[in-house]
Design an enzyme around this catalytic site. Sequence first.
Site, short mmCIF file in Angstrom:
data_model
loop_
_atom_site.label_atom_id
_atom_site.label_comp_id
_atom_site.label_asym_id
_atom_site.label_seq_id
_atom_site.Cartn_x
_atom_site.Cartn_y
_atom_site.Cartn_z
N GLY A 103 0.84 -1.21 0.00
CA GLY A 103 0.00 0.00 0.00
C GLY A 103 0.86 1.25 0.00
O GLY A 103 2.07 1.20 -0.28
N GLU A 492 1.55 -5.11 -23.57
CA GLU A 492 1.88 -5.55 -22.21
C GLU A 492 3.06 -6.51 -22.18
O GLU A 492 3.94 -6.40 -21.33
CB GLU A 492 0.69 -6.34 -21.61
CG GLU A 492 -0.39 -5.51 -20.99
CD GLU A 492 -1.50 -6.39 -20.42
OE1 GLU A 492 -1.85 -6.19 -19.25
OE2 GLU A 492 -2.02 -7.28 -21.13
N HIS A 508 -9.18 9.32 -39.28
CA HIS A 508 -8.98 10.50 -38.44
C HIS A 508 -7.64 10.48 -37.72
O HIS A 508 -7.50 11.09 -36.66
CB HIS A 508 -10.13 10.62 -37.44
CG HIS A 508 -11.46 10.74 -38.11
ND1 HIS A 508 -11.87 11.89 -38.73
CD2 HIS A 508 -12.45 9.83 -38.31
CE1 HIS A 508 -13.07 11.71 -39.26
NE2 HIS A 508 -13.44 10.46 -39.02
N LYS A 607 0.02 -7.69 -11.41
CA LYS A 607 -1.21 -8.45 -11.68
C LYS A 607 -2.39 -7.78 -11.02
O LYS A 607 -3.49 -7.76 -11.55
CB LYS A 607 -1.02 -9.88 -11.14
CG LYS A 607 -2.22 -10.79 -11.34
CD LYS A 607 -2.35 -11.17 -12.80
CE LYS A 607 -3.63 -11.89 -13.10
NZ LYS A 607 -4.01 -11.77 -14.52
C1 G6P Z 1 -3.68 -4.92 -14.05
C2 G6P Z 1 -3.46 -6.27 -14.71
C3 G6P Z 1 -4.48 -6.47 -15.84
C4 G6P Z 1 -5.89 -6.30 -15.30
C5 G6P Z 1 -6.06 -4.97 -14.58
C6 G6P Z 1 -7.38 -4.93 -13.82
O1 G6P Z 1 -3.37 -3.91 -14.94
O2 G6P Z 1 -2.15 -6.36 -15.22
O3 G6P Z 1 -4.33 -7.76 -16.37
O4 G6P Z 1 -6.79 -6.37 -16.36
O5 G6P Z 1 -5.03 -4.79 -13.60
O6 G6P Z 1 -7.34 -5.88 -12.79
P1 G6P Z 1 -8.61 -6.55 -12.16
O7 G6P Z 1 -8.06 -7.51 -11.14
O8 G6P Z 1 -9.39 -5.43 -11.52
O9 G6P Z 1 -9.36 -7.22 -13.24
#
Ligand code: G6P
Length: 612
Positions: A103, A492, A508, A607
């Site tokens: 955090g 990514e 555009h 992640k």
């Molecule tokens: C990060 C991960 C993505 C994911 C996003 C939203 O950017 O690398 O893979 O889509 O967070 O995460 P969530 O757990 O809210 O789907």
Amino acid sequence: MCGIVGYIGAREAQPILLAGLKRLEYRGYDSSGIALILPHKKNIGIRKAPGKISVLEKLVKSKPLCGMAGIAHTRWATHGAPTQANAHPHHDCAGQIAVVHNGIIENHEALKNQLIKEGHIFRSQTDTEVIVHLIEKFYKNIPLEKAVALALKLLVGSFAIGVISVNEPNKLVGARLGSPLIVGVGKGENFLASDVPAVLGFTKEIVFLDENEIVVLEKDHFKISSLGGKAIFKAATHINWDVDQAEKSGFAHFMLKEINEQPGILKNLINSRLEKKTGKIFFQEQNIPESKLKDIKNIFIVACGTAYHAGMVAKYVLESVCHVPAQIDVSSEFRYRDLLIGPETLVIAISQSGETADTLAGIREAKRHGCTVISICNVLGSTLTRESDGIIYIHAGPEIGVASTKAYTAQLTALYLFAFYLARIKGVLSGARINKLLTELCKVPEYQAQILKQQKPIAALARKHSHLGSFLYLGRNVNYPSALEGALKLKEISYIPAEGYAAGEMKHGPIALIDEYRAVVCITPSSKVYEKMVSNIQEIRSRKGKIIAIATAGDREIKELTREVIYIPKIEEIFSPLLVVLPLQLMAYHIAVKRGCDVDQPRNLAKSVTVE
Ligand code: G6P
């Protein structure tokens, strides 16, 4: 993002903590560390290192730590570079207390200045270090958990922490405010972790901490209370995921394994939600009464990253199937907007992890406006599921690859089912039409399996184009979000600049980019916008762009325009995003592998983004 593991029991803690950290590697990190209470030396031993956990492993191999209680951490740098000094755990001036933290402490500057004035010596640039010095300040003739609670009251921000002290060697203290923390309940041993996978190899009995809760773990029991000291009883939840599900099962990478799991996951999801004979859809854990859903006048979807793209498809689907106006925003924008929403708005939050900080803030804002919140989520017991009015679990199993694949198609499937469920409640679509669409949806897993059988030619195509400097993805209607998702996957994991665009917008701007050094991926399944896509392809062709088309089996016209075609089975347009995304995921994967990238843990990405 950062990960926490803690252990207290009768076994050597070091290998257990390292095993736990490895299970959290997928979250993304750039340094790691471990701290153990060394009972014989009446001391705390700390080892930490920048880089991968393997570096820490080497370090502890040459300088092992022996003890049966400890904490460990993977850090994803926010305040201060990923150096050894900034890696967690951090200790107090006397080296008697150690802390790990997930955090951000927003008021750390002011606290640090004050603590320095009081004589504390700081050794890192992190915001975390103020926590351990504050605990040291208050830890005078009171139990550790009381000192922790006093320190936490001064902090502004979000956190989950784990704390140990040599003065109370049989204790491990954890606390949460804004970042997830769980307790793994074992026999004669207990665990603390930021995520379930960290402890799955040791126990499947999990207690989820809520905001403002503090836990004291001892070897044989644990005690939860509010930060104010009120005792809280919580039962453990049994988790069905097993360690094997979190392993690669012979695939080269988690991402490839997860791509290949999609037909099975979708099949199970559909079978568990749909009674095929009657067409009845079940959402067991979706607690919102039908009468409330019937009165919904508009829908707002909030999500981040890949989940946002699933939400974009859902916007088209909900409007077309349920005849309800639907809007979507990325959570980080939604939370700061002047929102025109209220009790007649259904807010749908989509999140694989259920811990994304902006999405959580978004639903809290929605609830403040009196909206009903339903969440589409993968992780059982996550914060999002506990704060929503209704939940639809996607049951995709643990998703380890940072680039989301199987969660995306499972989110989409859950959203399609929800759209039909809502359409029935609202009585806006005939039963016959809904049943026809549901029959088509049931074919998706088999169609996906057919696409996965073409992995070799898709891989060859990807490798052939892996040297190109940039990629443009074009799609229309429900496949405009597919274009965005294809581009996101590629950038990514391969770091190639990639952009997704609504094909109608090509003139555009993006048309200026087109030349023989760039690839343009045209998502062109048979649909009401097929001819429009063909016109786009003609325009790209005249400018010598390298075209890769994704088209419906049997489409010969497209073959006249480009040699590079990936065919998908014929399906109703509305479901085509569930098919076209597979070649997009596979292409991104094979391009990244060819370029030697770390597919499962791409640089700088996490992640689960648990800070704003
Ligand atoms: C990060 C991960 C993505 C994911 C996003 C939203 O950017 O690398 O893979 O889509 O967070 O995460 P969530 O757990 O809210 O789907």
